[in-house]
Design an enzyme around this catalytic site. Structure first.
Site, PDB file in Angstrom:
ATOM      1  N   GLU A 163       8.579   9.797   5.266  1.00 29.19           N
ATOM      2  CA  GLU A 163      10.001   9.915   4.936  1.00 29.19           C
ATOM      3  C   GLU A 163      10.909   9.680   6.146  1.00 29.19           C
ATOM      4  O   GLU A 163      11.613  10.597   6.593  1.00 29.19           O
ATOM      5  CB  GLU A 163      10.284  11.286   4.302  1.00 29.19           C
ATOM      6  CG  GLU A 163       9.485  11.539   3.041  1.00 29.19           C
ATOM      7  CD  GLU A 163       9.939  12.792   2.273  1.00 29.19           C
ATOM      8  OE1 GLU A 163      10.921  13.418   2.698  1.00 29.19           O
ATOM      9  OE2 GLU A 163       9.318  13.105   1.250  1.00 29.19           O
ATOM     10  N   GLU A 189       3.613  12.653  -2.234  1.00 32.89           N
ATOM     11  CA  GLU A 189       4.192  13.989  -2.411  1.00 32.89           C
ATOM     12  C   GLU A 189       4.886  14.069  -3.755  1.00 32.89           C
ATOM     13  O   GLU A 189       5.613  13.153  -4.140  1.00 32.89           O
ATOM     14  CB  GLU A 189       5.240  14.316  -1.332  1.00 32.89           C
ATOM     15  CG  GLU A 189       4.673  14.583   0.028  1.00 32.89           C
ATOM     16  CD  GLU A 189       5.723  15.047   1.023  1.00 32.89           C
ATOM     17  OE1 GLU A 189       6.745  15.637   0.597  1.00 32.89           O
ATOM     18  OE2 GLU A 189       5.520  14.817   2.217  1.00 32.89           O
TER      19      GLU A 189
END
Ligand code: FCB
Length: 501
Positions: A195, A405
């Site tokens: 991320e 995730e």
């Protein structure tokens, strides 16, 4: 460590909440759906969130140590000093994964544990920890998936300028090489960054993440150097790893919805898509920054930090793209953009007077979607995951996808008998797995799903107050208790199928 017994005789059920639009009689979303036999079922964690042992065996502080030790930065002043004490308990944690029958485990390496100053020589003791962890996983038949960077920049590199400085990207490639040389004989699946949007825009824009800086131009510089770092590290990994190794990146693309179909609201969605997603997928997948992104941010930076060859360096062939997904974003245009204060931001990325959206803070408003939310205040919308999987399928044809995730925070506590029941989490995961299955049926090549998270842990600025684990952690005693979601997920992993209602 004490472990509560697993009770396979009582496979827990999701809560009766039906998927949006379905009749209650339909039962839980996707009941009975079957996944491909080689589908990878795993869970995810990251180094700073679970390891603890912050000052042991030569590890030096990362930006998250400094940030969490700065008063007022995290809820209750929580730090990752001890976290889940995984550094000392990893064997038990792997044993627990093995008892749950999970086939894969995604973890990250702490850069300042294996290369304490962020440059120069490696720490053998640091590398030994990850070697032991990897061996333990392999012995248990669990596939390790290694993330090089989950936000914990060595503080020394931050002191030298951090991600807004070009040199950090070069240092990252050296670090990648060190880890590849140490673990390349054992690990097949690698991801460079986790991320990068959060590193750049929460770390240097809104400042709710470490290092807590708040300059929109720095946030954009950081984004570019993260793109470059990804490309240079990918090259370093390819150089050092066996040919069969797979190199990927984990992104958190935004599923952006315009609140209405007006041209203004659609333009707001376009802007956020550029700042949230295309700022990374542009260079990484296509070797370019889109013109609209450059135009939208022209008042903040002229992008002169992009040097010749950078975009080609960032644009490396990838063996997989990893998607992290929790919730969508609903946006609209703001009227009277130059007047008055910026609109309240309900973007789910924490409270700050500074925006993580350079150039868009007075132009775009974020709205809380209707419907149920998790403990984070994030709305539940599995359709966003299907959309994103389709998007990458279109944008990177032929590249396999993973969900690295997905999961939900709920305020779980043990009942009188020490058991932790979390039917909302089971429902959340089941609905999202049904959304993954939909993409598979529609021809998208999805290879695996990693639930965030294996266990409750240090949830960044929220401290220990937000529990994402399928295993409950008592942070006073370090007792691990598999929640009912862990038993449910174990059943899914064992059968490759969503349980019948
Ligand atoms: C993601 C992070 C992960 C965790 C989850 C809830 O953005 O990558 O570390 O905090 O959110």
């Amino acid at each position: 460590m004490t472990l509560s017994p697993l009770s396979p005789d009582a496979t827990p059920k999701p809560s009766p909440r039906p998927p949006a639009g379905a009749s209650p009689a339909a039962g839980p979303a996707g009941a009975g759906l079957r996944f491909p036999p080689d589908f990878m079922w795993g869970s995810s964690t990251s180094a700073y969130q679970i390891e603890g042992a912050a000052r042991e065996d030569g590890r030096t502080p990362s930006v998250w140590d400094t940030f969490s030790h700065t008063p007022g930065r995290t809820e209750g002043g929580d730090t990752g000093d001890v976290a889940c004490d995984h550094y000392h308990r990893f064997r038990d944690d792997v044993a627990l994964m093995s008892r749950l029958g999970l086939g894969a485990y995604r973890f990250s390496v702490s850069w300042s544990r294996v290369q304490p100053t962020g440059r120069g020589s490696a720490s053998q003791r640091g590398l030994d920890f990850y070697r032991s962890l990897t061996d333990e996983l392999l012995d248990a038949g669990i596939t390790p998936v290694l993330t090089l960077y989950h936000w914990d920049l060595p503080q020394e590199l931050e002191d030298a300028g951090g991600w807004p400085e070009r040199d950090t990207a070069l240092r990252f490639a050296d670090y990648a090489r060190i880890v590849a040389d140490a673990l390349g004989d054992r690990i097949q699946l690698w991801t460079t960054l986790n991320e990068p949007w959060c590193s750049a825009f929460l770390g240097y824009g809104s400042g709710v993440h470490a290092p807590g800086r708040t300059d929109p131009a720095d946030a954009l510089r950081a984004a570019h150097h993260l793109n470059l770092a990804h490309g240079l590290a990918t090259q370093a990994l390819r150089d050092a790893l066996p040919a069969a190794a797979e190199v990927m990146v984990s992104l958190n693309p935004a599923a952006v919805r315009a609140r209405s179909d007006t041209p203004e609201d659609r333009d707001a969605a376009r802007r956020i898509d550029a700042l949230a997603t295309r700022v990374f997928t542009g260079p990484m997948l296509h070797g370019r920054y889109d013109e609209d992104l450059l135009a939208d941010t022209a008042q903040i930076t002229d992008w002169s930090f992009v040097q010749d060859g950078d975009l080609a360096a960032a644009h490396q062939p990838l063996d997989g793209i990893c998607v992290n997904y929790y919730t969508p974003s609903v946006v609209s245009a703001v009227e009277h953009r130059e007047d008055g204060p910026a609109p309240e931001r309900r973007d789910g990325h924490g409270a700050s007077d500074h925006s993580p959206w350079p150039g868009a803070d007075r132009v775009v408003a974020f709205h809380q979607p209707p419907g149920e939310q998790t403990e984070m205040g994030w709305s539940i919308d599995p359709g966003g995951l299907t959309e994103l999987l389709h998007r990458f399928h279109r944008e990177a044809p032929g590249v396999p996808l993973y969900i690295t995730e997905n999961g939900a925070a709920y305020a779980d506590e043990p009942d009188g008998e020490g058991r932790v029941h979390d039917p909302e989490r089971i429902a959340y995961v089941q609905e999202h797995l049904a959304a993954v299955h939909r993409a598979l049926e529609e021809g998208v090549d999805v290879r695996g799903y990693f639930l965030w998270s294996l266990m409750d842990n240090f949830e960044w600025a929220y401290g220990y107050g937000k529990r994402f684990g399928i295993v409950h952690v008592d942070f006073g005693t370090q007792r691990r208790t598999p929640k009912s979601s862990a038993l449910w997920y174990a059943e899914v992993a064992r059968t490759g199928q969503l349980p019948e209602a």
